[in-house]
Structure formats: structure tokens, C-alpha cells
Design an enzyme around this catalytic site. Structure first.
Site, mmCIF file in Angstrom:
data_model
loop_
_atom_site.group_PDB
_atom_site.id
_atom_site.type_symbol
_atom_site.label_atom_id
_atom_site.label_comp_id
_atom_site.label_asym_id
_atom_site.label_seq_id
_atom_site.Cartn_x
_atom_site.Cartn_y
_atom_site.Cartn_z
ATOM 1 N N GLU A 70 0.782 -1.127 0.167
ATOM 2 C CA GLU A 70 -0.005 -0.058 0.035
ATOM 3 C C GLU A 70 0.842 1.418 -0.045
ATOM 4 O OE1 GLU A 70 -1.312 -2.689 1.569
ATOM 5 O OE2 GLU A 70 -3.329 -2.561 0.595
ATOM 6 N N TYR A 125 3.411 1.914 1.864
ATOM 7 C CA TYR A 125 4.027 2.408 3.212
ATOM 8 C C TYR A 125 5.606 1.951 3.151
ATOM 9 C CZ TYR A 125 -0.528 2.677 5.250
ATOM 10 O OH TYR A 125 -1.673 3.000 5.650
ATOM 11 N N ARG A 179 3.088 -8.712 4.134
ATOM 12 C CA ARG A 179 2.041 -8.165 3.239
ATOM 13 C C ARG A 179 2.758 -7.747 2.006
ATOM 14 N NH1 ARG A 179 -3.607 -7.145 3.336
ATOM 15 N NH2 ARG A 179 -4.264 -5.180 2.185
ATOM 16 N N HIS A 203 -1.770 3.927 -1.763
ATOM 17 C CA HIS A 203 -3.015 5.079 -1.244
ATOM 18 C C HIS A 203 -3.049 6.101 -2.285
ATOM 19 C CE1 HIS A 203 -3.936 3.105 2.459
ATOM 20 N NE2 HIS A 203 -2.943 3.310 2.929
ATOM 21 N N ARG A 222 -4.046 6.122 -8.461
ATOM 22 C CA ARG A 222 -5.383 6.785 -9.239
ATOM 23 C C ARG A 222 -6.444 5.410 -9.770
ATOM 24 N NH1 ARG A 222 -6.280 9.665 -6.220
ATOM 25 N NH2 ARG A 222 -5.894 11.596 -6.187
ATOM 26 N N GLN A 251 -17.839 4.855 4.136
ATOM 27 C CA GLN A 251 -18.237 6.099 4.672
ATOM 28 C C GLN A 251 -18.071 6.371 6.186
ATOM 29 O OE1 GLN A 251 -21.886 6.054 1.469
ATOM 30 N NE2 GLN A 251 -22.192 7.835 3.082
ATOM 31 N N GLN A 309 -34.049 4.791 0.390
ATOM 32 C CA GLN A 309 -32.940 5.010 -0.662
ATOM 33 C C GLN A 309 -32.044 4.105 -0.925
ATOM 34 O OE1 GLN A 309 -32.615 8.596 -1.562
ATOM 35 N NE2 GLN A 309 -34.407 9.030 -0.682
ATOM 36 N N ARG A 342 -24.681 25.387 -8.562
ATOM 37 C CA ARG A 342 -24.977 26.768 -8.207
ATOM 38 C C ARG A 342 -23.227 27.254 -7.880
ATOM 39 N NH1 ARG A 342 -30.084 28.739 -8.327
ATOM 40 N NH2 ARG A 342 -31.696 26.874 -7.731
ATOM 41 N N LYS A 343 -22.713 26.217 -7.228
ATOM 42 C CA LYS A 343 -21.377 26.676 -6.486
ATOM 43 C C LYS A 343 -20.316 26.611 -7.480
ATOM 44 C CE LYS A 343 -22.453 24.213 -2.425
ATOM 45 N NZ LYS A 343 -22.391 22.620 -1.813
ATOM 46 N N ALA A 347 -26.811 7.994 4.653
ATOM 47 C CA ALA A 347 -27.219 6.710 5.067
ATOM 48 C C ALA A 347 -26.601 6.331 6.686
ATOM 49 C CB ALA A 347 -27.073 5.380 4.357
HETATM 50 FE FE1 SF4 Z 1 -16.823 0.626 5.628
HETATM 51 FE FE2 SF4 Z 1 -19.029 -0.552 6.622
HETATM 52 FE FE3 SF4 Z 1 -19.209 0.597 4.574
HETATM 53 FE FE4 SF4 Z 1 -17.952 -1.510 4.568
HETATM 54 S S1 SF4 Z 1 -20.182 -1.104 4.812
HETATM 55 S S2 SF4 Z 1 -17.030 0.236 3.700
HETATM 56 S S3 SF4 Z 1 -17.234 -1.376 6.647
HETATM 57 S S4 SF4 Z 1 -18.769 1.632 6.370
#
Ligand code: SF4
Length: 563
Positions: free
Chosen positions: A51, A53, A101, A139, A142, A226, A298, A453-454, A549
Site C-alpha cells: 500500500e 508504506y 504483506r 494509497h 489513481r 463512509q 433510498q 450553483r457553487k 445513510a
Molecule cells: Fe466501511 Fe461499513 Fe461501508 Fe464496509 S459497509 S465500507 S465497513 S462503512
């Protein structure tokens, strides 16, 4: 500190090149850390060499520009990881597990070639590693490697190739989110083991459910990033969108209710589903009412967006839980006063979500205008040239769907060749980093204008921190034009009349899709309140602004824990 003073494009700081004495001390430090782990009772350690590192930076010419014995030739560049593994083996003895790894595909310019990767694998094996775990992409690459648009098992071809080079077990990783897929990889000889991280945040009982043949009960990781990676990279607690209890198990502990109540939940979207399931888990008697023909809210829109097909798994998970917990589910019409009066409910939860906000310009009722719900659920009605009004998350989703030549696919039959060809992954691995020359012109099924608009510079700013860049590139590579500083003037038979940067123009489009925000779908609130029982509003009904969500599911669970 790094092999050379080369700044990464995702880091504001330029590192300092390590001196020879510091490299030797670092090897010693790896050994000490592993020995301490052994002393603390661990059976093994994993040495992180992927990755992008530290160790991976030494192996790649991109970041290792040294001219001493730690740089230059590929053999010199892999010397540090090989010596680290050797030192760990020496300090921890022969019966200690060492996994290394390895970066199988760097997916950056100046990354390792296939012969370099294969030679490193053999050398760390000879140096004492028992297992090779595999990492994909740096990381700063692209090419998306773990986000939802990555097909399941997208990189197993490279892992299989590595497996042929060594005698020790090789572990597959990246976008493996079902036990069936993991089983298939091992059964087909593509890997000896699989490693999962995010799927265990989504469901800590993943292994137990898989082992007992109950994989349909797994709360599947949908690759959204998310609440896990987005949070981790913005200094917040890592948790999970579909499982808010992840890393907050004490706070979200399911404690039986002191008094079982009869609860009505109005709305079967993410907030309502989370609330209904959690309330039932606590021992309440729950009835769920959903106006649509099916639960999902949704998420039923999201699952139609190419790359977000896995959102259907969350609906499947909740459907099974509702069934197991005996929640009464009524779909196909909104709850009526008679339903609520005859149900004997002690409390009512209103989780009826949001509805698209209408565009406030002359001609907004023109036949060419569609809401985002209409455009997503009935793409056949959308014309060949489209203006999308609003470039938040929904605007980008709509642009992704309407520009995609094939639409959503079946995630259990992933199109790995198509994904690799678009993102420039060299399946023959003849290029360094397995990266083909960039292809920024993907096929598109429509001509699309994405408007906001932005200012232009803020396009994509509201998207996920760790995958928004890939959503942005997908849309850009499909030729979607992005225009900021837009004022909407009117809509008529000629198209959409706007001013962009102060200049008037008419976009001669067939369809105008409005993604200009949402408002609370709170009609059920006054009905619920008329019964004189406690009423709770959650999710988009409570706060439609910046609804996502993560908040909806968390709202639903928190409320249910307080009932
Ligand atoms: Fe992360 Fe949960 Fe979305 Fe999977 S479902 S990517 S663990 S937030």
C-alpha cells in the site's frame, strides 16, 4: 522519513532520506517490536510491506532514488524488507508466524514490475516468512482498489500468479465480502487463505455465520467507506455505516427493554429498518409500514447505480432480520389512521424519509423535467442529452448511472476485464506497477451536463473523502461536462436556459434531472401525532439536510435503544 526525499501526492510533507545507521536501527526495531509481540502472547506478526508504506517505498524505484546499497538495482531495493523479515525470524524463533504483506500490484507510475514482485516474494520466503498476505495499490494510486465500484475479487488473477511463485500460503484480500466468494477463491486454487477487514466491521459474526451455513444472515460490507475509512482519515472513530455498533459496542449494546412495548415504525428505509430491527431485538413488538411496494427506501435507489449493486445486500440483511424477529411488515401503502388506531401502539416512530426538492424556476413543470427518483427508476424515459441540476452525491450517482453504457450488473458475476480496461490495469503485467497508459475516454451512453450553483472548483467536494475522487473520475472519464457558477433561468421546448459565470446559454437537452436537494417527507407526522401517543421523528424526516445513510441508520438504532 523515507528512502529518499520524495513527497507523495497525498501528503503535504516532504520526507527526509534515512541515513544508513537509521536503516540498520529500523531493522533492529522491527525485530524488537515482533519480539515484544511474542512476549505479549501473540502467535505471530504481519510485516506491512504494501500500500505504499515504508517498506514498499524502499522496493519501488518511484520512491527509492538512493545510490547506496539500499537503492539502485531491484535487488538492493528489496534488501530492507528481506532483512526485516530475517531479523524478525531471528528474534522470535522458528515457531513464530511471520506474514509478509506484499504489494502485488503497486498501480502507480514507477511501481514494481512483475519480475521484481516475484523475486521479492521468493526472497522474503527464503528469509523466514511463513505466509504472504497481499496488498493491492498504493494509497496515492489513481485506481480504486477497495471502494464499491471495484468488482468483487478484482485482483485475484494477480494473487493466483504470485501463488505459483512460492511454496508458502498466499492470502487474497481486497473486495472479498461474502463467504461464497472466499470459498470459491480457495476451491479454485487462486489463494490459500483470504483476509477480510471491513466485512468484520459490518458484521463481527461473519465467521460464525459462515461456519454455520447461515451466510444469508451476514450484514455485508457494501464498500461505501463512509464510516470506516472516511472516519479514519478525518480523525474520527472508525465504525461502519451498516453496523453503527462497530467499535462502539458498549454504547450500542442491545439491552432487553425493561417493559415490552408495542411500536409502530412508519417508513422502511435505512432509518426505519434499523429502528424496527433494534427495537424488536430488545423485545418490543414492532410493526413496520412502508408506502412503497418493498422495503429499502433510498437503498432501493442506490442499488441501481453501477458500482453500488451491493446496497441490495443491506436490504436482504434487514429483510431476514425482520422475518427472524417476527416484525409485522406492511408494504404497498402508507399507514392509515385505522392501522395506527387498531394496532394498540404505545409509541410511533416516523421514518418516512425525504422527497426530492422541486426546482424553483419558470418551466419546472415542463415534460422534459424529471426528479432523480424518476430518472433512476425509469432510465428508459431519459433522453440522449441530459442536464443534471445539482452536483451533490445524488447528482454524481445519477451522472454515473445515465452515462454508463451497461447500467448496474450482477455482483456475483463481476466484469473484471471491463473494470481493468477502463482503469488501466495491465492484466498481462508487462508494465511496471501493472499500470497501462492512462485512458481518460470511456464509452458513454449519453451526453450529460452536470451543473451546480457553487463554483467549478468545488465539484465533488461533498463526496466521500476516500472514494469521492474515483466517483469524480468515473463521471469525468465518461465525458460528463461539469459547469459551476450556474444560475437557472427557465425551461422550455428549447431546453434549459442558464447563466454560467455570468454568460447566458441554452442547453438543448432532452431531459433535465433535478437533484437539487431533498425535503422532509413528513406527511405521516401529523397523522401520528393525532393519536396522542409519543411520536419520534428520525432520519430525513427529522433533518433532511445533508442526510446520508450513516446518520439515518445510526438515528434508527439510537432511538430504538432508548425506547
Ligand atoms: Fe466501511 Fe461499513 Fe461501508 Fe464496509 S459497509 S465500507 S465497513 S462503512
Amino acid at each position: 522519513m523515507a528512502p529518499s526525499a520524495v513527497r507523495s501526492r497525498i501528503n503535504p510533507l516532504t520526507p527526509r532520506a534515512l541515513g544508513e545507521d537509521e536503516i540498520l536501527q529500523t531493522i533492529e526495531d522491527f525485530g524488537t517490536a515482533a519480539a515484544l509481540a511474542r512476549e505479549a502472547g501473540y502467535d505471530g506478526v504481519e510485516v506491512m510491506g504494501s500500500e505504499g508504506y515504508f517498506l514498499n517505498q524502499f522496493t519501488a524505484a518511484r520512491t527509492n532514488q538512493r545510490t547506496d546499497s539500499w537503492g539502485g538495482s531491484a535487488e538492493n531495493r528489496r534488501r530492507l524488507p528481506v532483512e526485516v523479515v530475517g531479523r524478525v525470524r531471528k528474534r522470535c524463533g522458528p515457531d513464530f508466524i511471520i506474514a509478509y504483506r506484499i504489494s502485488v500490484l503497486d498501480l502507480v507510475e514507477g511501481g514494481n514490475s512483475w519480475p521484481d514482485v516475484a523475486a521479492l516474494a521468493k526472497d522474503v520466503e527464503a528469509s523466514g516468512a511463513n505466509i504472504l498476505n497481499t496488498g493491492i495499490g498504493w494509497h496515492e494510486s489513481r485506481v480504486p482498489t477497495i471502494a464499491h465500484m471495484v468488482p468483487r475479487g478484482a485482483f485475484t488473477w494477480a494473487i493466483k500468479r504470485l501463488k505459483a511463485e512460492v511454496a508458502i500460503p498466499v492470502v487474497a484480500s481486497n473486495r472479498i465480502n461474502t463467504p461464497e466468494q472466499a470459498e470459491q477463491l480457495i476451491a479454485h486454487g487462486q489463494a490459500d487463505m483470504v483476509s477480510l477487514a471491513r466485512p468484520l466491521l459490518a458484521d463481527p459474526d461473519f465467521v460464525a455465520k459462515a461456519a454455520s451455513g447461515a451466510s444469508s444472515k451476514i450484514n455485508t460490507c457494501i464498500g461505501c467507506n463512509q464510516a470506516c475509512l472516511d472516519n479514519a482519515f478525518t480523525g474520527r472513530l472508525t465504525t461502519c455505516m451498516v453496523n453503527p455498533a462497530a467499535c462502539r459496542e458498549v454504547e450500542f449494546k442491545i439491552v432487553p427493554a425493561t417493559r415490552g412495548k408495542c411500536i409502530a415504525v412508519l417508513g422502511g428505509g435505512p432509518a426505519g429498518l434499523a429502528c424496527a430491527v433494534t427495537a424488536a431485538e430488545r423485545g418490543h413488538k414492532v410493526a413496520l409500514f412502508e408506502a412503497d411496494i418493498d422495503i429499502g427506501g433510498q437503498f432501493n435507489l442506490a442499488r441501481r447505480i453501477p458500482g453500488k449493486e451491493d446496497y441490495a445486500e443491506t436490504i436482504r440483511y434487514f429483510r431476514n432480520r425482520l422475518d427472524e424477529l417476527g416484525v409485522e411488515v406492511h408494504c404497498g401503502r402508507p399507514a392509515s389512521l385505522a392501522d395506527l388506531e387498531s394496532g394498540g401502539f404505545d409509541e410511533i416512530v416516523v421514518a418516512t424519509g425525504v422527497r426530492p426538492r422541486h426546482l424553483d424556476v419558470p418551466g419546472a413543470d415542463h415534460p422534459s423535467v424529471m426528479t432523480y427518483v424518476e430518472a433512476i427508476t425509469d432510465t428508459a424515459r431519459v433522453g440522449a442529452e441530459v442536464a443534471i441540476v445539482g452536483a451533490g452525491g445524488i447528482g454524481f450517482d445519477v451522472a454515473t448511472l445515465l452515462s454508463h453504457p451497461h447500467g448496474p450488473h450482477d455482483p456475483s458475476h463481476p466484469d473484471i476485464e471491463g473494470f481493468s480496461s477502463e482503469w488501466g490495469i495491465d492484466l498481462s503485467y508487462t508494465q511496471p506497477g501493472a499500470l497501462l497508459p492512462a485512458n481518460h475516454q470511456w464509452s458513454s451512453s449519453r451526453k450529460i451536463h452536470l451543473l451546480q450553483r457553487k463554483p467549478r472548483a468545488s465539484f465533488g467536494a461533498s463526496l466521500s473523502k476516500t472514494r469521492g475522487w474515483a466517483n469524480f473520475l468515473e463521471v469525468m472519464f465518461r465525458g460528463v461536462t461539469m459547469t459551476g457558477d450556474v444560475t437557472y433561468r427557465k425551461i422550455d421546448d428549447a431546453g434549459l436556459h442558464i447563466e454560467a459565470g455570468g454568460k447566458p446559454q441554452t442547453l438543448k437537452v432532452d431531459t433535465i434531472v433535478v437533484c437539487a436537494g431533498q425535503e422532509s417527507a413528513d406527511d405521516a407526522l401529523s397523522l401520528a401525532r393525532s393519536l396522542g401517543k409519543p411520536v419520534h421523528a428520525i432520519g430525513g424526516v427529522d433533518k433532511p439536510q445533508q442526510l446520508d445513510a450513516v446518520r439515518a441508520i445510526e438515528d434508527g438504532m439510537r432511538l430504538a435503544l432508548s425506547l
